[in-house]
Motif scaffolding. Structure first.
Motif, short mmCIF file in Angstrom:
data_model
loop_
_atom_site.label_atom_id
_atom_site.label_comp_id
_atom_site.label_asym_id
_atom_site.label_seq_id
_atom_site.Cartn_x
_atom_site.Cartn_y
_atom_site.Cartn_z
N PRO A 78 0.81 -1.22 0.00
CA PRO A 78 0.00 0.00 0.00
C PRO A 78 0.84 1.27 0.00
N THR A 79 2.12 1.17 0.36
CA THR A 79 2.95 2.36 0.43
C THR A 79 3.62 2.69 -0.89
N ARG A 80 3.40 1.88 -1.93
CA ARG A 80 4.00 2.17 -3.22
C ARG A 80 3.46 3.49 -3.77
N ARG A 81 4.33 4.26 -4.40
CA ARG A 81 3.92 5.58 -4.90
C ARG A 81 2.82 5.47 -5.94
N SER A 86 -6.49 -4.06 -17.85
CA SER A 86 -6.11 -4.93 -16.76
C SER A 86 -5.20 -4.25 -15.77
N GLY A 87 -4.45 -3.24 -16.22
CA GLY A 87 -3.57 -2.52 -15.31
C GLY A 87 -4.32 -1.71 -14.28
N HIS A 88 -5.60 -1.47 -14.49
CA HIS A 88 -6.39 -0.75 -13.50
C HIS A 88 -6.53 -1.56 -12.22
N PHE A 89 -6.43 -2.89 -12.31
CA PHE A 89 -6.66 -3.69 -11.11
C PHE A 89 -5.58 -3.49 -10.04
N PRO A 90 -4.27 -3.65 -10.36
CA PRO A 90 -3.27 -3.44 -9.31
C PRO A 90 -3.29 -2.03 -8.75
N LEU A 91 -3.62 -1.04 -9.59
CA LEU A 91 -3.74 0.33 -9.10
C LEU A 91 -4.95 0.46 -8.18
N GLY A 92 -6.09 -0.04 -8.63
CA GLY A 92 -7.31 0.08 -7.83
C GLY A 92 -7.22 -0.64 -6.51
N SER A 93 -6.64 -1.84 -6.52
CA SER A 93 -6.54 -2.60 -5.27
C SER A 93 -5.61 -1.92 -4.28
N SER A 94 -4.53 -1.31 -4.77
CA SER A 94 -3.61 -0.59 -3.88
C SER A 94 -4.29 0.66 -3.30
N LEU A 95 -5.01 1.39 -4.14
CA LEU A 95 -5.70 2.58 -3.67
C LEU A 95 -6.77 2.23 -2.64
N GLU A 111 -11.73 6.46 -6.05
CA GLU A 111 -10.79 6.15 -7.13
C GLU A 111 -10.74 4.64 -7.38
N THR A 112 -10.78 3.88 -6.31
CA THR A 112 -10.79 2.42 -6.45
C THR A 112 -11.99 1.97 -7.28
N ARG A 113 -13.15 2.52 -6.95
CA ARG A 113 -14.36 2.16 -7.70
C ARG A 113 -14.18 2.44 -9.18
N ALA A 114 -13.64 3.61 -9.50
CA ALA A 114 -13.46 3.98 -10.91
C ALA A 114 -12.54 3.00 -11.62
N HIS A 115 -11.45 2.61 -10.98
CA HIS A 115 -10.50 1.68 -11.61
C HIS A 115 -11.11 0.29 -11.78
N MET A 116 -11.84 -0.19 -10.79
CA MET A 116 -12.44 -1.52 -10.91
C MET A 116 -13.52 -1.52 -11.99
N GLU A 117 -14.27 -0.46 -12.08
CA GLU A 117 -15.28 -0.38 -13.13
C GLU A 117 -14.63 -0.28 -14.51
N PHE A 154 -12.10 -11.10 -9.60
CA PHE A 154 -11.34 -10.39 -8.58
C PHE A 154 -11.81 -8.93 -8.48
N SER A 155 -12.04 -8.30 -9.61
CA SER A 155 -12.47 -6.90 -9.60
C SER A 155 -13.86 -6.75 -8.99
N ARG A 156 -14.77 -7.64 -9.33
CA ARG A 156 -16.11 -7.56 -8.73
C ARG A 156 -16.07 -7.83 -7.24
N SER A 157 -15.17 -8.72 -6.82
CA SER A 157 -15.04 -9.00 -5.39
C SER A 157 -14.57 -7.76 -4.64
N TYR A 158 -13.54 -7.09 -5.17
CA TYR A 158 -13.09 -5.84 -4.56
C TYR A 158 -14.19 -4.79 -4.62
N LEU A 159 -14.85 -4.71 -5.76
CA LEU A 159 -15.89 -3.70 -5.95
C LEU A 159 -17.02 -3.87 -4.93
N SER A 160 -17.33 -5.11 -4.57
CA SER A 160 -18.40 -5.34 -3.59
C SER A 160 -18.05 -4.68 -2.26
#
Length: 248
Positions: free
Chosen positions: A1-4, A18-27, A35-41, A66-72
């Motif tokens: 979570p501390t990655r820039r 697909s790159g939105h997932f690692p960004l969204g999950s970290s955010l 912002e997480t919601r926007a990336h997962m969507e 995985f994205s829907r699980s996070y999105l929930s």
């Protein structure tokens, strides 16, 4: 979570949808939920099915599951109750339809945690037990630890505080064995609640302090309000209502 965040943005741009997932999950873990919601969507809008090379870190789960699980979870935390339940159901349905055990383990764990958020104790326990079966069969150590933590909390809430506490602790020990620290602030909040149910108030307060320490160490703040709530409840139970007001 501390990655820039700038580094993560570059990852997302370089990997397409697909790159939105690692960004969204970290955010998410940084508490940046909108912002997480926007990336997962964005992931779901561009999903073509199957894992993307950008997700090798995550051992190849189905990206839509995985994205829907996070999105929930994101939707629940943003107050969108019905949408969060729908996203969880869609993740489970997709994982079952694809007959992909790793994706199913993820969907079940996240569904169990959503039920925990909702304080639907029986449902949380049932989904966690289902996840544990899948994880044991296929050797998914990290997701087994998540299932055991949730199942232990739920069992304690069902009136078995000591067996539940033992199981929750075993789950946390298994998580530590993987080297992971994700969600430790939240998990220590669950452990504090469970210690209190077992009459171990000193241990309960110690675990709240540990939760805040991991929150500070890793910048994982999505569950900070829940830690404050649990701390307040414990202070009230200890007769310190004035101090509890600050937590609330």
């Amino acid at each position: 979570p501390t990655r820039r965040s700038s580094d993560l943005v570059a990852t997302a741009e370089g990997a397409g949808h697909s790159g939105h997932f690692p960004l969204g999950s970290s955010l998410f873990h940084l508490g940046r939920l909108a912002e997480t919601r926007a990336h997962m969507e964005s992931v779901l809008a561009g999903d073509a099915g199957g894992p993307h090379p950008a997700l090798k870190l995550f051992a190849g789960p189905d990206i839509a599951v995985f994205s829907r699980s996070y999105l929930s979870h994101v939707l629940w935390l943003l107050g969108n109750v019905d949408q969060s339940a729908r996203a969880s159901w869609e993740a489970l349905h997709a994982a079952q339809a694809k007959s992909h055990p790793f994706s199913l383990a993820i969907a079940l764990d996240y569904a169990a945690m959503l039920h925990l958020f909702r304080r639907e104790i029986a449902e949380a326990l049932a989904r966690a037990e289902e996840a544990a079966v899948v994880c044991r069969e296929h050797g998914f150590a990290y997701y087994l630890s998540m299932a055991e933590i949730i199942a232990g909390w739920a069992r304690a809430q069902c009136g078995e505080p000591e067996p539940g506490l033992a199981r929750l602790r075993q789950g946390l020990e298994a998580l530590r064995a993987t080297g992971a620290e994700v969600r430790l602030p939240f998990y220590h909040g669950l452990l504090a609640e469970t210690c209190a149910l077992a009459g171990r108030m000193g241990e309960a307060m110690a675990n709240i302090s540990t939760g805040f320490a991991f929150q500070s160490k890793n910048g994982e703040v999505w569950a900070s309000s829940d830690l404050d709530r649990v701390q307040g409840d414990l202070l009230v139970a200890n007769g310190s209502a004035a101090k509890a007001a600050a937590s609330y």
